[in-house]
Scaffold this motif. Structure first.
Motif, PDB file in Angstrom:
ATOM      1  N   CYS A 232      -0.785  10.997  -4.545  1.00 29.14           N
ATOM      2  CA  CYS A 232       0.217   9.996  -3.886  1.00 29.14           C
ATOM      3  C   CYS A 232       1.543  10.695  -3.900  1.00 29.14           C
ATOM      4  O   CYS A 232       2.419  10.849  -4.795  1.00 29.14           O
ATOM      5  CB  CYS A 232       0.362   8.528  -4.747  1.00 29.14           C
ATOM      6  SG  CYS A 232       1.448   7.558  -3.660  1.00 29.14           S
ATOM      7  N   ASP A 233       1.744  11.596  -2.866  1.00 25.49           N
ATOM      8  CA  ASP A 233       2.825  12.528  -2.782  1.00 25.49           C
ATOM      9  C   ASP A 233       3.212  12.679  -1.456  1.00 25.49           C
ATOM     10  O   ASP A 233       4.280  13.466  -0.822  1.00 25.49           O
ATOM     11  CB  ASP A 233       2.579  13.924  -3.304  1.00 25.49           C
ATOM     12  CG  ASP A 233       1.397  14.394  -2.619  1.00 25.49           C
ATOM     13  OD1 ASP A 233       0.839  13.801  -1.787  1.00 25.49           O
ATOM     14  OD2 ASP A 233       0.951  15.680  -3.106  1.00 25.49           O
ATOM     15  N   GLU A 234       3.180  11.596  -0.598  1.00 26.64           N
ATOM     16  CA  GLU A 234       3.622  11.571   0.760  1.00 26.64           C
ATOM     17  C   GLU A 234       2.782  12.760   1.625  1.00 26.64           C
ATOM     18  O   GLU A 234       3.678  13.038   2.540  1.00 26.64           O
ATOM     19  CB  GLU A 234       4.863  11.330   0.911  1.00 26.64           C
ATOM     20  CG  GLU A 234       5.306   9.963   0.166  1.00 26.64           C
ATOM     21  CD  GLU A 234       6.773  10.079   0.102  1.00 26.64           C
ATOM     22  OE1 GLU A 234       7.468  10.855   0.886  1.00 26.64           O
ATOM     23  OE2 GLU A 234       7.403   9.190  -0.447  1.00 26.64           O
ATOM     24  N   ASP A 244      -1.819   9.668   1.596  1.00 30.76           N
ATOM     25  CA  ASP A 244      -1.802   9.109   0.389  1.00 30.76           C
ATOM     26  C   ASP A 244      -3.008   7.863   0.270  1.00 30.76           C
ATOM     27  O   ASP A 244      -2.773   6.758  -0.395  1.00 30.76           O
ATOM     28  CB  ASP A 244      -0.457   8.361   0.219  1.00 30.76           C
ATOM     29  CG  ASP A 244       0.449   9.501  -0.062  1.00 30.76           C
ATOM     30  OD1 ASP A 244       0.148  10.477  -0.564  1.00 30.76           O
ATOM     31  OD2 ASP A 244       1.739   9.034   0.327  1.00 30.76           O
ATOM     32  N   THR A 249       1.099   2.235  -2.636  1.00 25.86           N
ATOM     33  CA  THR A 249       2.649   2.955  -2.204  1.00 25.86           C
ATOM     34  C   THR A 249       3.459   1.848  -2.091  1.00 25.86           C
ATOM     35  O   THR A 249       4.656   1.969  -1.763  1.00 25.86           O
ATOM     36  CB  THR A 249       2.453   3.682  -0.950  1.00 25.86           C
ATOM     37  OG1 THR A 249       2.048   3.097   0.192  1.00 25.86           O
ATOM     38  CG2 THR A 249       1.436   4.939  -1.191  1.00 25.86           C
ATOM     39  N   THR A 267       8.866  -1.749  -0.286  1.00 27.45           N
ATOM     40  CA  THR A 267       9.196  -0.401   0.228  1.00 27.45           C
ATOM     41  C   THR A 267       8.135   0.547  -0.177  1.00 27.45           C
ATOM     42  O   THR A 267       7.366   0.332  -1.091  1.00 27.45           O
ATOM     43  CB  THR A 267      10.574   0.197  -0.576  1.00 27.45           C
ATOM     44  OG1 THR A 267      11.499  -0.768  -0.201  1.00 27.45           O
ATOM     45  CG2 THR A 267      10.717   1.689  -0.048  1.00 27.45           C
ATOM     46  N   SER A 268       7.612   1.331   1.195  1.00 24.83           N
ATOM     47  CA  SER A 268       6.146   1.945   1.136  1.00 24.83           C
ATOM     48  C   SER A 268       6.526   3.511   0.503  1.00 24.83           C
ATOM     49  O   SER A 268       7.084   4.193   1.526  1.00 24.83           O
ATOM     50  CB  SER A 268       5.527   1.850   2.332  1.00 24.83           C
ATOM     51  OG  SER A 268       4.183   2.568   1.964  1.00 24.83           O
ATOM     52  N   GLN A 269       6.482   3.829  -0.570  1.00 21.28           N
ATOM     53  CA  GLN A 269       6.409   5.364  -0.831  1.00 21.28           C
ATOM     54  C   GLN A 269       5.944   5.588  -2.222  1.00 21.28           C
ATOM     55  O   GLN A 269       5.563   4.477  -2.859  1.00 21.28           O
ATOM     56  CB  GLN A 269       7.965   5.739  -1.071  1.00 21.28           C
ATOM     57  CG  GLN A 269       8.916   4.876  -1.899  1.00 21.28           C
ATOM     58  CD  GLN A 269      10.371   5.261  -1.821  1.00 21.28           C
ATOM     59  OE1 GLN A 269      10.879   5.043  -0.962  1.00 21.28           O
ATOM     60  NE2 GLN A 269      10.858   5.924  -2.945  1.00 21.28           N
ATOM     61  N   CYS A 270       5.698   6.699  -2.431  1.00 18.00           N
ATOM     62  CA  CYS A 270       4.801   7.099  -3.875  1.00 18.00           C
ATOM     63  C   CYS A 270       5.976   6.941  -4.943  1.00 18.00           C
ATOM     64  O   CYS A 270       5.343   6.186  -6.133  1.00 18.00           O
ATOM     65  CB  CYS A 270       4.239   8.457  -4.000  1.00 18.00           C
ATOM     66  SG  CYS A 270       2.798   8.641  -2.641  1.00 18.00           S
ATOM     67  N   THR A 271       7.096   7.229  -5.169  1.00 15.85           N
ATOM     68  CA  THR A 271       7.966   7.341  -6.002  1.00 15.85           C
ATOM     69  C   THR A 271       8.744   5.964  -6.108  1.00 15.85           C
ATOM     70  O   THR A 271       9.105   5.422  -5.032  1.00 15.85           O
ATOM     71  CB  THR A 271       8.722   8.660  -6.413  1.00 15.85           C
ATOM     72  OG1 THR A 271       9.474   8.511  -5.094  1.00 15.85           O
ATOM     73  CG2 THR A 271       7.716   9.920  -6.388  1.00 15.85           C
ATOM     74  N   PRO A 273      11.602   3.579  -5.674  1.00 19.15           N
ATOM     75  CA  PRO A 273      12.933   3.407  -5.014  1.00 19.15           C
ATOM     76  C   PRO A 273      13.948   3.315  -6.111  1.00 19.15           C
ATOM     77  O   PRO A 273      15.253   3.630  -5.679  1.00 19.15           O
ATOM     78  CB  PRO A 273      12.751   2.493  -4.159  1.00 19.15           C
ATOM     79  CG  PRO A 273      11.338   2.289  -3.920  1.00 19.15           C
ATOM     80  CD  PRO A 273      10.797   2.415  -5.193  1.00 19.15           C
TER      81      PRO A 273
END
Length: 767
Positions: A232-234, A244, A249, A267-271, A273
């Motif tokens: 999971c690192d985009e 991913d 995410t 919010t969709s992201q690995c790390t 927010p």
């Protein structure tokens, strides 16, 4: 000392074999130093110094300094220049640097002119050569005139063999010249999988950037290649076209940080927010109030007025796990509210005081429910009922009778004081019950006892009546003794009674009696007759008022020689001093039928009109001992048919009076008399009354209770309570007319009537 000087000295000393050099030789010896600076790292090359006679170029010398000299040395290189014999004094010195060896490629040179003329020591001459060899391979950089095409790489020099490493190893003909090409891929990120397909030689060991396998979708990132584990690192780590995949995410904002986000937005992201974002794989339900950490789905519902578990719709289902909240408690004095710990509920008011109706004011109320009347619930802090109620007690079996209650101890009085088992649980020390006295001298059906008098200790007790009847009982275990006029001597007593006494007081209808402290009885009867009997064989002393009216009241005071006061039916009051004359103190229009007092100084008398009609009369007398008696008319509210027949003082300001047609009055001091109308509709004519009052015990439940008898054919003993109700017990229904009742301070009660009936409490059971 110079070498020349030394030689001269040696010759002067006559040393053998000594020859002195010529001047020319000495000048040739003299030279100059040249200090050669060169680039460090130049250790595998050669430095050559050529000296030439400027005047005759044919005169040349040369010196070489190869790697054996330079390998372990460091700049500068110290050289010495001198001329040869026969050379001129002007020299030209050329210093050259060669790579590899002394015949190798010239990389730098310096030419200096040396002047050896003159005298004295010459200063060193500096010379600098540019000889860079950074990689130490013996070749100087091509930029400095050498043959090394890359002075920073020892693998590149004219002496190297060409290998497949993307370098011109031999410094000629280009990169990797002459090597066979094969199909492969450019591997820019060094992850072992190439991207761009190329033709290239097979790389030498350690050469990176090439791969035999292609397909890298992102050859500038070593974390991306087919077969890589998807992180999971985009990035599309495994080059499958999806980024991913297999990883959550979604980041949800949890503003109140209660563990449940507000959702559904994310919010969709690995790390993360930010610090208030969280993963929430379960999805709905989301927080109904993300500004309050006390509220979230699946939180336990507390009792705090807040929808903790987000179950409320329109304000319904708040604190729903506490269904009793808001309901009445403490019997209506409070409501059930949330407790301080929010995990329970409690009443916000203490339990109220419960007051039960206590009409007889004995401290014990009744349990019978009467709306708005009984019981009365009084919340803490509110004013209690003014009167007529008992706090917390509801066991009274008779709320009309202050002598009976569940909190009362059983007494010796013929009454069920404790509301338990009747009078059967009276103490054994009471000695008996209320019953008719059985005695030989009380057995005549023709006897009519009109009066009874009892000593304050309980004995002796005297009874007297019609036709000169008179008897005495000296103790509880004794039989009555007869001093009656006209009673026959036969038959003789068979019950242990003493035979009739001969010393009677004559054939007089006795109406009233009183016993003094020595046990003597004082009698009053028809036609104003007075008598005294000492209970012995002495004759009865008989006298009178000198009036024809019947004696209706008699009360005495003092010990030894008592003073007695007497009333008659004509309304007169007399003082009778034992051994002296009977003196009249008052004569009024009332017909007196009762007299009583506790002290000589104050007496109460009751009666009725002397003329036509009816109406009760009440008098009080303020008496000066040995002096006058001042009468004061009493006031009463309502007349009844007939007369007041008897009166009894229990205390200085307490009295009861009774009369015809069920009339009863109470007096509380002063002049007013209050008519009492007990429930039950009693209209019989009362003949006598006593008030029980224990001056030594203000808490005695029988204080101010009035005992009275009536002259009906079914005569009864009745007890009137201070609250104006008929008490229950002592129970007596004689089925005969009753004419008098007496009470001792011990509580002994005596009742007399027609048919020879004498009743006593407590009368021992017969064997």
């Amino acid at each position: 000392m110079s070498r020349v000087g030394g030689l001269i000295v040696a010759c002067l000393l006559g040393l053998g074999g000594c020859s002195v050099p010529s001047l020319e030789e000495l000048e040739a010896e003299r030279g100059v130093r040249i200090r050669v600076q060169y680039t460090p790292g130049f250790r595998a090359g050669c430095i050559v110094m050529q000296t030439e006679d400027a005047a005759n170029p044919a005169n040349v010398t040369e010196q070489s300094f190869g790697s054996e000299r330079l390998a372990n040395a460091s700049p500068p290189l110290e050289l010495r220049v001198s001329r040869q014999v026969g050379w001129g004094k002007q020299l030209q010195v050329t210093i050259r640097a060669h790579e590899q060896n002394c015949t190798g490629q010239l990389v730098d040179e310096a030419v200096v002119a040396v002047d050896l003329s003159g005298t004295g020591r010459k200063s060193p001459i500096p010379v600098t050569l540019e000889t860079p060899d950074e990689d130490g391979d013996g070749y100087v950089a091509s930029t400095a005139g050498g043959a090394d095409c890359d002075d920073g790489d020892a693998m590149r020099s004219p002496s190297q063999q060409e290998i497949c490493d993307d370098k011109d190893n031999n410094c000629r003909d280009g990169v990797d010249e002459g090597l066979a090409l094969v199909a492969m891929f450019r591997d820019a990120d060094g992850d072992g999988v190439g991207g761009e397909a190329i033709q290239h030689c097979v790389p030498a060991a350690g050469v990176r950037g090439y791969a035999m396998v292609g397909g890298d979708c992102r050859d500038n990132d070593a974390e991306v290649a087919p077969g890589k584990t998807e992180l999971c690192d985009e990035k599309d780590n495994n080059c499958d076209g999806t980024t991913d995949e297999g990883h959550d995410t979604k980041w949800y904002l949890d503003n109140d940080e209660d563990g449940v986000p507000q959702g559904p937005a994310f919010t969709s992201q690995c790390t993360s927010p930010g610090p208030k974002y969280m993963k929430y794989p379960s999805g709905s339900p989301f927080d109904c109030d993300d500004a309050d950490a006390r509220r979230a789905p699946n939180k336990p519902e507390l009792c705090d007025g807040i929808d903790n578990n987000c179950a409320s719709v329109g304000g319904v289902a708040i604190d729903e796990t506490f269904p009793t909240k808001g309901s009445s408690c403490a019997q209506g004095c409070g409501t059930i509210q949330c407790a301080a710990d929010s995990n329970s509920v409690s009443c916000n008011a203490p339990e109220p005081d419960i007051y039960y109706q206590d009409q007889d004011r004995d401290g014990d109320g009744v349990a019978t429910v009467i709306p708005d009347v009984n019981p009365k619930i009084v919340c803490q802090g509110d004013a209690p009922p003014v009167s007529g109620y008992a706090l917390g007690q509801d066991g009274d079996c008779d709320d009309r009778d202050s002598a009976r209650s569940s909190i009362q101890a059983e007494l010796c009085d013929g009454i069920d004081n404790n509301c338990n088992a009747g009078v059967s649980d009276e103490p054994a020390s009471c000695g008996g019950t209320l019953k008719q006295v059985a005695s030989h001298h009380l057995s005549s059906a023709n006897q009519q006892w009109n009066t009874v008098a009892v000593h304050s200790s309980g004995y002796p007790v005297w009874v007297a009546g019609e036709d000169g009847k008179l008897a005495v009982r000296r103790s509880a275990s004794a039989k009555f003794e007869s001093f009656s006029f006209g009673d026959p001597a036969a038959p003789a007593p068979t019950d242990g009674s003493i035979a009739i006494r001969p010393n009677n007081c004559g054939d007089v209808d006795w109406r009233v009696s009183w016993v003094d402290s020595s046990g003597r009885v004082f009698l009053g009867g028809a036609s104003g007759t007075l008598a005294i009997h000492n209970g012995s064989s002495d004759a009865c002393a008989v006298g009178g008022t000198g009036q024809s009216s019947s004696i209706t009241g008699l009360v005495g005071f003092g010990t030894g020689v008592p003073v007695l006061y007497v009333t008659d039916s004509a309304g007169k009051l007399f003082r009778w001093i034992l051994g002296g004359a009977v003196s009249e103190l008052d004569d009024n229009s009332a017909n007196f039928y009762g007299l009583h007092g506790l002290t000589e100084e104050f007496l109460l008398a009751v009666g009725g009109n002397t003329g036509s009609g009816s109406g009760q009369r009440f008098r009080s007398y303020a008496v000066i001992p040995g002096g006058a008696a001042t009468a004061t008319a009493g006031v009463h509210s309502t007349n009844v048919d007939g007369n007041a027949r008897a009166v009894w003082m229990g205390a200085a300001n307490k009295a009861c009076a009774v009369g015809d047609n069920g009339a009863v009055w109470r007096w509380n001091g002063g002049t007013p008399w209050t008519r009492v109308e007990p429930s039950g509709g009693v209209n019989t004519s009362f003949s006598s009354v006593v008030m029980r009052y224990d001056a030594q015990n203000a808490q005695n439940p029988l204080n101010e209770h009035c005992y009275m008898v009536d002259s009906s054919t079914s005569g009864r003993l009745r007890r009137l309570t201070p609250t104006g109700t008929w008490g229950s017990g002592p129970d007596l229904q004689a089925n005969a007319r009753l004419y008098d009742v007496a009470i001792a301070t011990t509580g002994d009660v005596w009742i007399v009537g027609e048919g020879g009936r004498v009743f006593h409490y407590p009368e021992p059971w017969s064997p």
